[in-house]
Scaffold this motif. Sequence first.
Motif, short mmCIF file in Angstrom:
data_model
loop_
_atom_site.label_atom_id
_atom_site.label_comp_id
_atom_site.label_asym_id
_atom_site.label_seq_id
_atom_site.Cartn_x
_atom_site.Cartn_y
_atom_site.Cartn_z
N VAL A 1 0.79 -1.57 -0.01
CA VAL A 1 -0.41 -0.21 0.04
C VAL A 1 1.01 1.37 0.17
N GLY A 2 -0.01 2.33 -0.66
CA GLY A 2 0.58 3.76 -0.44
C GLY A 2 0.41 4.35 0.85
N GLU A 3 1.73 5.12 0.95
CA GLU A 3 1.69 5.54 2.69
C GLU A 3 0.08 6.75 3.11
N GLU A 4 -0.89 6.88 1.69
CA GLU A 4 -1.74 7.46 2.61
C GLU A 4 -2.99 6.28 3.02
N VAL A 5 -2.68 4.74 2.95
CA VAL A 5 -3.18 3.91 3.67
C VAL A 5 -2.22 3.74 5.08
N ALA A 6 -1.28 3.56 4.73
CA ALA A 6 0.53 3.10 5.51
C ALA A 6 -0.37 4.20 6.87
N VAL A 7 -0.63 5.10 6.74
CA VAL A 7 -1.30 6.50 7.66
C VAL A 7 -2.30 5.76 8.72
N HIS A 8 -2.91 4.88 8.68
CA HIS A 8 -4.32 4.69 9.40
C HIS A 8 -3.63 3.64 10.27
N PHE A 9 -1.92 2.85 9.83
CA PHE A 9 -2.19 1.79 10.67
C PHE A 9 -1.18 1.90 11.43
N ASP A 10 -1.25 1.47 13.04
CA ASP A 10 0.44 1.04 13.77
C ASP A 10 1.39 0.99 13.56
N GLU A 11 2.92 1.50 14.08
CA GLU A 11 3.54 0.83 13.67
C GLU A 11 3.51 -0.88 13.90
N ASP A 12 3.49 -0.90 14.59
CA ASP A 12 2.81 -3.13 14.57
C ASP A 12 2.81 -3.74 13.47
N PHE A 13 2.01 -2.92 12.93
CA PHE A 13 0.75 -3.68 11.82
C PHE A 13 1.57 -3.16 10.16
N LYS A 14 3.07 -2.65 10.15
CA LYS A 14 3.05 -1.94 9.12
C LYS A 14 4.65 -1.97 8.95
N ARG A 15 5.36 -2.72 8.06
CA ARG A 15 6.63 -2.68 7.02
C ARG A 15 7.02 -1.70 6.46
N PHE A 16 8.02 -0.54 5.69
CA PHE A 16 8.20 -0.23 5.03
C PHE A 16 8.60 -0.97 3.75
N ASP A 17 9.22 -0.88 2.89
CA ASP A 17 9.69 -2.32 1.88
C ASP A 17 10.63 -1.34 0.95
N SER A 18 12.17 -1.27 1.05
CA SER A 18 12.84 -0.08 0.43
C SER A 18 12.92 -0.88 -1.08
N SER A 19 12.76 -1.47 -1.51
CA SER A 19 13.20 -2.33 -2.72
C SER A 19 11.80 -1.59 -3.71
N SER A 20 10.83 -2.02 -2.76
CA SER A 20 9.00 -1.54 -3.83
C SER A 20 8.59 0.03 -3.08
N GLY A 21 9.30 0.59 -2.09
CA GLY A 21 8.96 1.95 -2.08
C GLY A 21 7.44 1.93 -1.19
N LYS A 22 6.90 0.87 -1.15
CA LYS A 22 5.97 0.91 -0.65
C LYS A 22 5.73 0.28 0.96
N PHE A 23 4.47 0.67 1.62
CA PHE A 23 4.60 -0.25 2.85
C PHE A 23 3.75 -1.36 2.76
N LEU A 24 3.86 -2.60 3.09
CA LEU A 24 3.54 -3.79 4.04
C LEU A 24 2.44 -4.06 4.95
N VAL A 25 1.55 -4.32 4.57
CA VAL A 25 0.59 -3.88 5.89
C VAL A 25 -0.39 -5.53 6.64
N ASP A 26 -0.25 -5.95 7.72
CA ASP A 26 -0.59 -7.30 7.86
C ASP A 26 -1.68 -6.88 8.80
N LEU A 27 -3.03 -7.56 7.76
CA LEU A 27 -4.46 -7.01 8.53
C LEU A 27 -5.05 -8.33 9.74
#
Length: 253
Positions: free
Chosen positions: A175-201
């Motif tokens: 997901v992009g930052e516009e989605v990732a911003v809604h999640f606490d740090e415990d549930f997301k991580r930034f993937d530098s290779s893709s420039g995207k965040f990964l969210v754990d629903l």
Amino acid sequence: MKILKQSVCFRSPSIFEVFPMLIAAESTRHGGISQFPYASLNLGLSSGDEKEAIHENRRVFFESLGILPEQFAASHQVHGNQVRIVTQAERTEGYDALVTNVPGVFVGVTVADCTPILIYDAKQQAVGAAHAGWRGTVAEIVIKTLETMQQAYGTQPSDCYAYVGTCIDECAFEVGEEVAVHFDEDFKRFDSSSGKFLVDLKKANASQLVSCGVPLDQIEVSPYSTVTHNEDYFSYRLEKGKTGRMLAVIGMK
């Protein structure tokens, strides 16, 4: 996941296996008659598939669980946090969670990447089914479901057992930052290779259950992924929108 009961068209969570009067299952993509790209057990009424095939698939799925399609209550989901109290089998609009304490009425949600959550109150004999995509997760649909059960049936979270079902996994949910911003740090991580965040629903929804007071050892999280295990489950994202839908269903005999 230890499987209590399994057929080609569904898997049942083991967390509920000690309750013989309970039926709970999530469907797979196998055992139906739908053709590509909906092959084969497409249960989604709004998926674009042939209606005759969908209704036959639903008949097969419900029959495999020992219930009738006429016992099923559902809603057209809108990625919100509205919860409906169900007293009879019906199809409604605008709700992303359903709860009931009526034996013989089964509630469920349709998914193809979003997270299904099934809840059973073993003391008050009530059940709930919630549909949590990223919007529903952020809107705390799981918490709203438990609050509704508490208000309607006197449910205490400590008496509940829950299943966080098969959905898109963290390694695939970019997901992009516009989605990732809604999640606490415990549930997301930034993937530098893709420039995207990964969210754990799954983790986010399980955490909401725990925050309400559901004991951790009374929560089961599906080890399956709609993307990683796409041979067994439909994935809206991976299959670019042209695919079927699964059902997650719960109710008391």
